[in-house]
Design a protein around this motif. Sequence first.
Motif, PDB file in Angstrom:
ATOM      1  N   VAL A  18       0.828  -1.212   0.000  1.00 39.53           N
ATOM      2  CA  VAL A  18       0.000   0.000   0.000  1.00 39.53           C
ATOM      3  C   VAL A  18       0.861   1.260   0.000  1.00 39.53           C
ATOM      4  CG1 VAL A  18      -1.647   1.338   1.364  1.00 39.53           C
ATOM      5  CG2 VAL A  18      -1.979  -1.122   1.088  1.00 39.53           C
ATOM      6  N   LEU A  19       1.970   1.254   0.735  1.00 39.38           N
ATOM      7  CA  LEU A  19       2.731   2.480   0.981  1.00 39.38           C
ATOM      8  C   LEU A  19       3.939   2.673   0.069  1.00 39.38           C
ATOM      9  CD1 LEU A  19       2.654   2.439   4.894  1.00 39.38           C
ATOM     10  CD2 LEU A  19       1.328   3.909   3.373  1.00 39.38           C
ATOM     11  N   MET A  20       4.381   1.657  -0.634  1.00 43.70           N
ATOM     12  CA  MET A  20       5.622   1.764  -1.398  1.00 43.70           C
ATOM     13  C   MET A  20       5.613   2.858  -2.465  1.00 43.70           C
ATOM     14  SD  MET A  20       7.953  -1.318  -2.852  1.00 43.70           S
ATOM     15  CE  MET A  20       7.097  -1.559  -4.384  1.00 43.70           C
ATOM     16  N   PRO A  21       4.508   3.149  -3.146  1.00 46.05           N
ATOM     17  CA  PRO A  21       4.545   4.233  -4.139  1.00 46.05           C
ATOM     18  C   PRO A  21       5.004   5.574  -3.576  1.00 46.05           C
ATOM     19  CG  PRO A  21       2.583   2.900  -4.471  1.00 46.05           C
ATOM     20  CD  PRO A  21       3.225   2.407  -3.208  1.00 46.05           C
ATOM     21  N   PHE A  22       4.812   5.806  -2.273  1.00 46.87           N
ATOM     22  CA  PHE A  22       5.260   7.062  -1.679  1.00 46.87           C
ATOM     23  C   PHE A  22       6.779   7.194  -1.715  1.00 46.87           C
ATOM     24  CE2 PHE A  22       1.096   6.869   0.528  1.00 46.87           C
ATOM     25  CZ  PHE A  22       0.637   8.127   0.180  1.00 46.87           C
ATOM     26  N   VAL A  23       7.491   6.068  -1.821  1.00 42.64           N
ATOM     27  CA  VAL A  23       8.949   6.114  -1.929  1.00 42.64           C
ATOM     28  C   VAL A  23       9.379   6.016  -3.388  1.00 42.64           C
ATOM     29  CG1 VAL A  23      11.125   5.098  -1.146  1.00 42.64           C
ATOM     30  CG2 VAL A  23       9.122   5.004   0.331  1.00 42.64           C
ATOM     31  N   VAL A  24       8.690   5.212  -4.177  1.00 37.23           N
ATOM     32  CA  VAL A  24       9.075   5.016  -5.574  1.00 37.23           C
ATOM     33  C   VAL A  24       9.061   6.338  -6.338  1.00 37.23           C
ATOM     34  CG1 VAL A  24       8.447   3.922  -7.764  1.00 37.23           C
ATOM     35  CG2 VAL A  24       8.283   2.619  -5.636  1.00 37.23           C
ATOM     36  N   LEU A  25       8.022   7.123  -6.176  1.00 36.44           N
ATOM     37  CA  LEU A  25       7.884   8.347  -6.975  1.00 36.44           C
ATOM     38  C   LEU A  25       8.958   9.392  -6.663  1.00 36.44           C
ATOM     39  CD1 LEU A  25       3.994   8.652  -7.021  1.00 36.44           C
ATOM     40  CD2 LEU A  25       5.494   7.701  -8.773  1.00 36.44           C
ATOM     41  N   PRO A  26       9.244   9.721  -5.386  1.00 40.76           N
ATOM     42  CA  PRO A  26      10.353  10.656  -5.132  1.00 40.76           C
ATOM     43  C   PRO A  26      11.700  10.113  -5.581  1.00 40.76           C
ATOM     44  CG  PRO A  26       8.967  10.439  -3.181  1.00 40.76           C
ATOM     45  CD  PRO A  26       8.531   9.386  -4.146  1.00 40.76           C
ATOM     46  N   LEU A  27      11.915   8.796  -5.437  1.00 40.80           N
ATOM     47  CA  LEU A  27      13.178   8.204  -5.879  1.00 40.80           C
ATOM     48  C   LEU A  27      13.325   8.292  -7.392  1.00 40.80           C
ATOM     49  CD1 LEU A  27      14.076   4.939  -3.925  1.00 40.80           C
ATOM     50  CD2 LEU A  27      15.455   6.991  -4.264  1.00 40.80           C
ATOM     51  N   TYR A  28      12.248   7.999  -8.095  1.00 38.86           N
ATOM     52  CA  TYR A  28      12.284   8.089  -9.552  1.00 38.86           C
ATOM     53  C   TYR A  28      12.585   9.523  -9.987  1.00 38.86           C
ATOM     54  CZ  TYR A  28      10.364   8.737 -14.235  1.00 38.86           C
ATOM     55  OH  TYR A  28      10.184   9.113 -15.539  1.00 38.86           O
ATOM     56  N   ALA A  29      11.933  10.485  -9.341  1.00 40.32           N
ATOM     57  CA  ALA A  29      12.178  11.886  -9.671  1.00 40.32           C
ATOM     58  C   ALA A  29      13.637  12.257  -9.397  1.00 40.32           C
ATOM     59  CB  ALA A  29      11.246  12.789  -8.865  1.00 40.32           C
ATOM     60  N   ALA A  30      14.192  11.744  -8.294  1.00 42.96           N
ATOM     61  CA  ALA A  30      15.586  12.047  -7.954  1.00 42.96           C
ATOM     62  C   ALA A  30      16.546  11.436  -8.973  1.00 42.96           C
ATOM     63  CB  ALA A  30      15.897  11.524  -6.555  1.00 42.96           C
ATOM     64  N   LEU A  31      16.277  10.203  -9.404  1.00 38.90           N
ATOM     65  CA  LEU A  31      17.143   9.550 -10.394  1.00 38.90           C
ATOM     66  C   LEU A  31      17.066  10.272 -11.741  1.00 38.90           C
ATOM     67  CD1 LEU A  31      16.492   5.786  -9.569  1.00 38.90           C
ATOM     68  CD2 LEU A  31      18.696   6.949  -9.443  1.00 38.90           C
ATOM     69  N   ARG A  32      15.873  10.651 -12.153  1.00 39.37           N
ATOM     70  CA  ARG A  32      15.726  11.344 -13.430  1.00 39.37           C
ATOM     71  C   ARG A  32      16.328  12.748 -13.377  1.00 39.37           C
ATOM     72  NH1 ARG A  32      15.056   9.718 -18.158  1.00 39.37           N
ATOM     73  NH2 ARG A  32      13.553  11.324 -18.748  1.00 39.37           N
ATOM     74  N   GLY A  33      16.419  13.302 -12.177  1.00 38.54           N
ATOM     75  CA  GLY A  33      16.955  14.636 -12.042  1.00 38.54           C
ATOM     76  C   GLY A  33      18.460  14.691 -11.854  1.00 38.54           C
ATOM     77  N   LEU A  34      19.117  13.528 -11.764  1.00 39.03           N
ATOM     78  CA  LEU A  34      20.570  13.530 -11.593  1.00 39.03           C
ATOM     79  C   LEU A  34      21.263  14.105 -12.827  1.00 39.03           C
ATOM     80  CD1 LEU A  34      21.413  10.098  -9.914  1.00 39.03           C
ATOM     81  CD2 LEU A  34      21.501  12.354  -8.884  1.00 39.03           C
ATOM     82  N   ASP A  35      22.326  14.830 -12.585  1.00 41.65           N
ATOM     83  CA  ASP A  35      23.137  15.371 -13.675  1.00 41.65           C
ATOM     84  C   ASP A  35      24.027  14.249 -14.221  1.00 41.65           C
ATOM     85  OD1 ASP A  35      24.709  16.751 -15.409  1.00 41.65           O
ATOM     86  OD2 ASP A  35      25.303  18.317 -13.994  1.00 41.65           O
ATOM     87  N   LEU A  36      23.767  13.831 -15.469  1.00 37.49           N
ATOM     88  CA  LEU A  36      24.512  12.714 -16.042  1.00 37.49           C
ATOM     89  C   LEU A  36      26.002  13.009 -16.157  1.00 37.49           C
ATOM     90  CD1 LEU A  36      22.092  11.474 -18.846  1.00 37.49           C
ATOM     91  CD2 LEU A  36      22.416  10.559 -16.566  1.00 37.49           C
TER      92      LEU A  36
ATOM     93  N   VAL B  43      14.629   9.537   1.788  1.00 37.55           N
ATOM     94  CA  VAL B  43      14.283   9.897   3.160  1.00 37.55           C
ATOM     95  C   VAL B  43      12.914  10.577   3.214  1.00 37.55           C
ATOM     96  CG1 VAL B  43      14.942  11.314   5.138  1.00 37.55           C
ATOM     97  CG2 VAL B  43      16.687  10.047   3.878  1.00 37.55           C
ATOM     98  N   ALA B  44      12.639  11.436   2.236  1.00 38.71           N
ATOM     99  CA  ALA B  44      11.330  12.091   2.186  1.00 38.71           C
ATOM    100  C   ALA B  44      10.216  11.051   2.052  1.00 38.71           C
ATOM    101  CB  ALA B  44      11.282  13.067   1.020  1.00 38.71           C
ATOM    102  N   GLY B  45      10.386  10.121   1.112  1.00 37.52           N
ATOM    103  CA  GLY B  45       9.382   9.067   0.949  1.00 37.52           C
ATOM    104  C   GLY B  45       9.269   8.201   2.180  1.00 37.52           C
ATOM    105  N   ALA B  46      10.404   7.870   2.805  1.00 36.28           N
ATOM    106  CA  ALA B  46      10.389   7.033   4.003  1.00 36.28           C
ATOM    107  C   ALA B  46       9.659   7.719   5.146  1.00 36.28           C
ATOM    108  CB  ALA B  46      11.823   6.694   4.418  1.00 36.28           C
ATOM    109  N   THR B  47       9.822   9.030   5.266  1.00 37.31           N
ATOM    110  CA  THR B  47       9.124   9.755   6.330  1.00 37.31           C
ATOM    111  C   THR B  47       7.618   9.718   6.125  1.00 37.31           C
ATOM    112  OG1 THR B  47      11.032  11.244   6.461  1.00 37.31           O
ATOM    113  CG2 THR B  47       9.029  11.936   7.580  1.00 37.31           C
ATOM    114  N   ILE B  48       7.188   9.892   4.876  1.00 34.25           N
ATOM    115  CA  ILE B  48       5.757   9.809   4.576  1.00 34.25           C
ATOM    116  C   ILE B  48       5.224   8.417   4.900  1.00 34.25           C
ATOM    117  CG2 ILE B  48       4.027   9.972   2.751  1.00 34.25           C
ATOM    118  CD1 ILE B  48       5.868  11.974   1.356  1.00 34.25           C
ATOM    119  N   VAL B  49       5.982   7.385   4.517  1.00 32.94           N
ATOM    120  CA  VAL B  49       5.573   6.007   4.799  1.00 32.94           C
ATOM    121  C   VAL B  49       5.452   5.782   6.296  1.00 32.94           C
ATOM    122  CG1 VAL B  49       6.340   3.606   4.712  1.00 32.94           C
ATOM    123  CG2 VAL B  49       6.464   5.028   2.664  1.00 32.94           C
ATOM    124  N   PHE B  50       6.452   6.232   7.048  1.00 34.15           N
ATOM    125  CA  PHE B  50       6.449   5.997   8.497  1.00 34.15           C
ATOM    126  C   PHE B  50       5.269   6.714   9.158  1.00 34.15           C
ATOM    127  CE2 PHE B  50       7.961   6.657  12.878  1.00 34.15           C
ATOM    128  CZ  PHE B  50       8.281   5.347  13.206  1.00 34.15           C
TER     129      PHE B  50
END
Length: 562
Positions: A165-183, A213-220
């Motif tokens: 139920v809660l995993m999408p709260f971490v997946v979405l910020p992580l995906y955004a962070a990975l896509r936002g990395l400077d290659l 960490v942001a996603g983990a805090t929301i999950v917790f």
Amino acid sequence: MTIPDGFPLSAARLLRRHAGWLGIAPLAALLVIAFAVPVVSLLRLSFGEAGFTLEHFVRIATVPLYRSVLLTTLTISVLTTLLCVVMSYPVAYLMATVGPRMRAALIVVVLLPFWTSSLVRTTAWIVILQGNGILNRLLMGIGLTSEPVAFVYNLSGVLIGMTHVLMPFVVLPLYAALRGLDLSTVQAAEGLGARPATVFFRIVVPLTAPGAVAGATIVFMNALGFYITPALMGGPAQTMISQMIADNVGRQLDWGFAAALSTVLLGATLVLFVLFQRVFGLDRLFAGGGGTKSGEPFRLTSRGRTAGGLFGAVMGFAVAVFLIAPILVVFPMSLGSSPFLAFPPTDLSFKWYVSFFENSKWVGALVRSLEVAAVTVAGAVVLGTAAAIGLDRIGPRWRRVLETVFVLPMIAPVIILAVGLYYLFAPVGLVASIWGLAIGHTVLAAPYVFITVRAALKTFDPNLELAAIGLGAPWGTMARRILVPVILPGILAGAVFAFITSFDDVILALFLTNIRTRTLPKLMYEGVAHEIDPTIIAAAGLIILVTVLVLALDLVLTRKRS
């Protein structure tokens, strides 16, 4: 400076600011009456009705049973958070490293369960994990076990259900962070001789840690107040604090002690929320996909996937299957004709759907859910949109405070609101009424509309409004011709959130309805708590179908509007 017809710009801005407070007032009034008053009234009971006392809090601290429940709640929340973070990295990595079409499919895989009723997903996991369920039959069929393994009604069942139920709260910020990395950072490390594993652990993990960490805090925060999943998939040893609150209200009739437990739960949640807001800000609650400047898929190396990258992609695919599995299982099972739940079904039939629509109990619950959802959507869209527009027009000093206040119903555990509303509504006859339940659902749903419209308003240039008003256009004309077309996608997204929030709710319905006014999720919950029959699976299939149709309609309307 003046607008061409002579209307002073300062006067236009003053009018805009006063209109802002008028837009904020309705939602603020609702939250005071139907959120602050019931919650504060409930919490006040924790300090005694006749006089001030800390007796209930001493009882929580000294009785081993209650200390055990608090420790269990903390343990399950921590384990769920860790599982969500660990399992989110592979699927977020896979989403960030594939092409646009596969990425879009994976985003649907992540978001569809997120939008689907948590009760439906919990029901599906019970069917999959129970002794004669799909997983045990598979394990025994391939010879890995000789007898069923206890996956459900214990800690493993609670962790599986809550993680899903809660995993999408971490997946979405992580995906955004990975896509936002400077290659270029990754490429520089590779050029200096860093191995892919070193790049991942020394560069990627630290740079994406804020998103994790942001996603983990929301999950917790969410996990602390969970009720449905541990109640259905756990055993006595997995009793969490929300269940203890409900038990003290429903069976023990000990309102003071239930209020003390609520105070402890709400206090812990608010402390986490304040820390979250200070470190990350409210925008992280709805973190969306980002994008590298080049728009290229993220890569750890320029030579394609390494062995470790291939392993990560495989694990990401496995996690994606985990996310979509309940939906893929429930709907086909509902099309079988056997009285015994089986997957895949031996034949195709609409028998259980016919049974659903021939039974007045199920049809009545469905109609009632739709009625409550319709009232909720109307109220939440009007109040949330007005508040978002209004907040955009007041000074920055009040803006952050009000923004925090408006999202509090999303943060506070729903069980506390449910008990507080029951305490407030029972004397005035709003319990067992669709209006009482609709008010509660609007309190929960309006903040979602507020957030989505606030996000949409970031694309609106306020000078357009000032110019239109300065040229003599009434505010209503300006809103209809200029403002609403720009923010309509946010309004539609908020309406979808509001509908699903209402249509999915079980906890408020448990307290604010009775046997004659219960909603479809409450009726399903009562059935799942005793024994799952195929009619419940058909009801779950209908909820999935309604959710998919609502999401598809929102997508079509948003694309047409764009």
